[in-house]
Design an enzyme around this catalytic site. Structure first.
Site, short mmCIF file in Angstrom:
data_model
loop_
_atom_site.label_atom_id
_atom_site.label_comp_id
_atom_site.label_asym_id
_atom_site.label_seq_id
_atom_site.Cartn_x
_atom_site.Cartn_y
_atom_site.Cartn_z
N ALA A 12 89.53 23.53 8.09
CA ALA A 12 89.39 22.88 9.40
C ALA A 12 88.04 23.20 10.01
O ALA A 12 87.47 24.27 9.78
CB ALA A 12 90.51 23.32 10.35
N GLU A 15 95.76 19.39 -1.56
CA GLU A 15 96.75 18.43 -1.06
C GLU A 15 96.31 17.96 0.30
O GLU A 15 95.83 18.78 1.11
CB GLU A 15 98.12 19.10 -0.91
CG GLU A 15 98.87 19.27 -2.20
CD GLU A 15 99.37 20.70 -2.36
OE1 GLU A 15 99.48 21.41 -1.34
OE2 GLU A 15 99.62 21.09 -3.50
N ASN A 27 95.64 11.21 6.55
CA ASN A 27 94.52 11.99 7.09
C ASN A 27 93.20 11.43 6.54
O ASN A 27 92.56 12.00 5.66
CB ASN A 27 94.69 13.47 6.71
CG ASN A 27 93.69 14.36 7.42
OD1 ASN A 27 92.71 13.88 8.00
ND2 ASN A 27 93.93 15.66 7.38
N TYR A 86 86.81 14.38 1.03
CA TYR A 86 87.04 14.81 -0.35
C TYR A 86 86.56 13.74 -1.35
O TYR A 86 85.99 14.07 -2.39
CB TYR A 86 88.53 15.13 -0.56
CG TYR A 86 89.05 16.21 0.37
CD1 TYR A 86 88.31 17.37 0.62
CD2 TYR A 86 90.28 16.08 1.02
CE1 TYR A 86 88.77 18.35 1.49
CE2 TYR A 86 90.76 17.06 1.87
CZ TYR A 86 90.00 18.19 2.11
OH TYR A 86 90.46 19.16 2.97
#
Ligand SMILES: CC(C)(COP(=O)(O)OP(=O)(O)OC[C@H]1O[C@@H](n2cnc3c(N)ncnc32)[C@H](O)[C@@H]1OP(=O)(O)O)[C@@H](O)C(=O)NCCC(=O)NCCS
Length: 143
Positions: A72, A103, A108, A115
Site C-alpha cells: 500500500a 493475489e 482493484n 502489476y
C-alpha cells in the site's frame, strides 16, 4: 525518496497507512508486527519521503518463488509513481530465475494496472477468495 527494509520500529506508520489504504479490512497490528520481525523468509520493504514512511510492500521468500503478500501507498502519495518505484526496486532484489506471485481483488484496477505495467500476467482466478466474496486474480512474473 529512500527504499529500505523495514523493521519493528516502523510498525505504527505502516499500521496507519494500512488502515487508510484498506478501510474495510486492514491487517491487524499483530499481523504487521509478525512480518516486521527479523526473518530470512520475509521482508517488509518501506519507502520514505522526508523521513516519513509513505508506502510498504511485504514479501515472503521460498526457494525459486516469492510472494508479494501486501502493498500500500499512503493515500495522499498515490498516483505519483511511488508504488511503481517500490515494486520495481523489490523485483530488482529478487533472485534471478524465480517466480513472483501475488493475489489481487478482481476489481482493484489501480493495483492490477500497476502489476500489469511491471510485467505480471494473470495465471488463475480464485473465486470468492476474499471475505467480502470478491474473486482473487493470481498474477505471476518470472524474473
Ligand atoms: C495500488 C497502489 C499500491 C498503487 O500505488 P501508486 O503509488 O498509487 O501507483 P503509481 O503512481 O506508481 O502508478 C503506477 C501504475 O499503476 C497504475 N495505477 C495507479 N493508480 C491507478 C489508478 N487510480 N487507476 C488506474 N491505474 C492506476 C497505472 O498503471 C500506473 O501507471 P501510469 O501512472 O503510467 O498510468 C495504491 O493505489 C494503493 O496503495 N492502493 C490501496 C491499497 C491496495 O490496493 N494495494 C494493493 C493490494 S493487491
Amino acid at each position: 525518496m529512500i527504499i529500505r527494509i523495514g523493521n519493528a520500529i516502523d510498525l505504527e506508520p505502516i499500521l496507519s497507512i494500512e488502515k487508510r489504504a484498506f478501510p474495510e479490512l486492514p491487517w491487524s497490528r499483530e499481523m504487521i508486527n509478525q512480518e516486521l520481525q527479523e526473518n530470512p523468509d520475509r521482508n517488509t520493504w518501506v519507502t520514505e519521503a522526508d523521513g516519513n514512511i509513505i508506502g510498504y510492500c511485504m514479501v515472503r521468500y521460498k526457494p525459486g518463488e516469492s510472494h508479494l503478500i501486501n502493498m500500500a501507498i499512503e493515500p495522499s502519495y498515490q498516483k505519483m509513481g511511488v508504488g511503481q518505484k517500490l515494486l520495481l526496486h523489490i523485483l530488482d532484489h529478487i533472485p534471478n530465475n524465480s517466480s513472483v506471485f501475488l493475489e489481487v481483488k478482481r476489481g482493484n484496477f489501480p493495483a492490477i494496472n500497476l502489476y500489469l505495467d511491471a510485467g505480471f500476467e494473470e495465471v488463475a482466478i480464485r473465486e470468492k477468495y476474499y471475505t467480502d466474496g470478491e474473486d482473487a486474480i493470481i498474477m505471476c512474473l518470472k524474473v
